[in-house]
Design a protein around this motif. Structure first.
Motif, PDB file in Angstrom:
ATOM      1  N   THR A 105      -1.511  -4.183  -5.145  1.00  0.00           N
ATOM      2  CA  THR A 105      -1.073  -3.171  -4.820  1.00  0.00           C
ATOM      3  C   THR A 105      -2.321  -2.244  -4.728  1.00  0.00           C
ATOM      4  N   ILE A 106      -2.540  -1.690  -3.490  1.00  0.00           N
ATOM      5  CA  ILE A 106      -3.070  -0.420  -3.128  1.00  0.00           C
ATOM      6  C   ILE A 106      -2.560   1.071  -3.608  1.00  0.00           C
ATOM      7  N   ALA A 107      -3.300   1.796  -4.416  1.00  0.00           N
ATOM      8  CA  ALA A 107      -2.407   3.190  -4.185  1.00  0.00           C
ATOM      9  C   ALA A 107      -3.538   4.163  -3.756  1.00  0.00           C
ATOM     10  N   VAL A 108      -3.464   4.718  -2.624  1.00  0.00           N
ATOM     11  CA  VAL A 108      -4.111   6.266  -2.253  1.00  0.00           C
ATOM     12  C   VAL A 108      -4.194   6.992  -2.662  1.00  0.00           C
ATOM     13  N   SER A 141      -9.553   6.003  -3.721  1.00  0.00           N
ATOM     14  CA  SER A 141     -10.027   8.107  -2.648  1.00  0.00           C
ATOM     15  C   SER A 141     -11.023   8.428  -2.647  1.00  0.00           C
ATOM     16  N   GLU A 142     -10.603   9.298  -1.291  1.00  0.00           N
ATOM     17  CA  GLU A 142     -11.547   9.136  -0.302  1.00  0.00           C
ATOM     18  C   GLU A 142     -12.473  10.649  -1.313  1.00  0.00           C
ATOM     19  N   TYR A 143     -12.017  11.188  -1.948  1.00  0.00           N
ATOM     20  CA  TYR A 143     -12.358  12.223  -2.441  1.00  0.00           C
ATOM     21  C   TYR A 143     -12.874  11.519  -4.023  1.00  0.00           C
ATOM     22  N   PRO A 144     -13.955  12.684  -4.009  1.00  0.00           N
ATOM     23  CA  PRO A 144     -15.157  12.930  -5.712  1.00  0.00           C
ATOM     24  C   PRO A 144     -14.282  13.040  -6.183  1.00  0.00           C
ATOM     25  N   VAL A 182       0.699  -1.307   0.301  1.00  0.00           N
ATOM     26  CA  VAL A 182      -0.195   0.098   0.495  1.00  0.00           C
ATOM     27  C   VAL A 182       0.956   1.047   0.122  1.00  0.00           C
ATOM     28  N   SER A 183      -0.112   2.138  -1.256  1.00  0.00           N
ATOM     29  CA  SER A 183       1.455   3.205  -0.960  1.00  0.00           C
ATOM     30  C   SER A 183       0.584   4.248  -1.205  1.00  0.00           C
ATOM     31  N   GLY A 184       1.054   5.597  -2.191  1.00  0.00           N
ATOM     32  CA  GLY A 184      -0.065   6.708  -2.105  1.00  0.00           C
ATOM     33  C   GLY A 184       0.471   7.504  -3.617  1.00  0.00           C
TER      34      GLY A 184
END
Length: 303
Positions: A169-172, A200-203, A147-149
């Motif tokens: 893998t997860i990309a935030v 993403s937490e964002y629309p 997991v990374s950004g």
């Protein structure tokens, strides 16, 4: 429940709202239906909005274009709320969990364990990529998810190594899906859509903003049993993720480097402060067997 779910997604997109206010709404009315009947003055009095916040929230809540945009996004993207069965359990029990997540890719990765977050400087040393790969490859072989950004530098190296060795893998992201940041990561973005998971937490229409990147770090650490820092300056944004991991009761690991390289000074500080020194993947695997499995089992018990 479906209607409540859509109301939560709808309100989450309105100006003037915060996660704290949304949580308060849910406590007062779990269906959220009564909120639609409140005037700006009632919102201000009942929920301690400022006048401007109340007016902005009210206008957006009753704006047909925003509702139409939400419906289009629901048809285009996968959307998970904290009320859904597939909401990741590790994330659910952190302080201030995201109430709504937008997703593209393999949604089943949300329930995969073990997972570790790998973060670091956006301006890595010449050794940064090799150090990241040295750790990631053996972890992938043990079915760890990375997991990374999706930032420049170590984040990118971590995702690329996971994909290179056919791992998960997860990309935030710190912005909506319609605003890939940084732009040079577009190809990586597309590859993760096909082989991994983007969150993403964002629309989708929300562009990047400075405050959103530190905010998303709690999700990166929250999805993982521990956080590994590969390289970090003494005053690095990476250390925000470390702080989030510590607040969440997660493990912190750091890789050492040359004392002559300022890009490793943050790691050395972490090690001095008690982070586990990681020389090879075995150091993380041993810790997982000793501590990590217990974290997952305790979260499972909570449900």
């Amino acid at each position: 429940m479906l209607y409540c779910r859509n109301r939560l997604i709808h309100m989450h997109r309105c100006r003037g709202i915060t996660r704290k206010k949304l949580n308060l709404f849910l406590q007062v009315d779990p269906t959220l239906q009564s909120i639609y009947a409140l005037s700006p003055t009632e919102l201000q009095n009942k929920f301690l909005f400022t006048r401007k916040q109340a007016e902005n929230f009210y206008q957006d809540l009753h704006h047909p274009m925003l509702l139409q945009q939400m419906k289009q996004d629901l048809a285009t993207y996968k959307v998970i709320t904290i009320k859904d069965e597939n909401y990741p359990k590790l994330l659910k029990y952190i302080n201030d969990p995201p109430l709504v997540l937008y997703a593209k890719g393999k949604l089943e990765f949300l329930s995969h364990q073990p997972a570790i977050s790998i973060v670091g400087t956006r301006m890595p040393s010449n050794e940064g990529k090799h150090k990241t790969e040295k750790i990631v490859q053996p972890l992938i072989e043990k079915d760890f998810m990375i997991v990374s950004g999706m930032a420049k530098g170590i984040d990118r190296f971590a995702h690329e190594a996971a994909l290179k060795y056919n791992g998960k893998t997860i990309a935030v992201l710190g912005a909506g899906f319609q605003h890939i940041y940084p732009k040079q990561n577009r190809q990586l973005f597309e590859e993760i859509v096909k082989k991994g998971l983007l969150l993403s937490e964002y629309p989708p229409h929300i562009p990047p903003a400075k405050h959103q990147f530190p905010e998303r770090n709690r999700i990166i650490s929250g999805l993982s049993y521990g956080t590994l820092v590969v390289e970090a300056m003494e005053r690095s944004g990476t250390l925000i993720t470390v702080g989030q991991a510590l607040d969440q009761g997660r493990e912190v690991f750091a890789m050492p480097g040359s004392i002559l390289d300022p890009k490793t000074k943050g790691c050395h500080q972490l090690i001095q402060d008690g982070a586990k020194l990681v020389y090879e993947a075995k150091d993380i695997l041993e810790d997982w067997d000793r501590i990590g499995k217990f974290l997952y089992s305790s979260i499972e018990y909570k449900k």
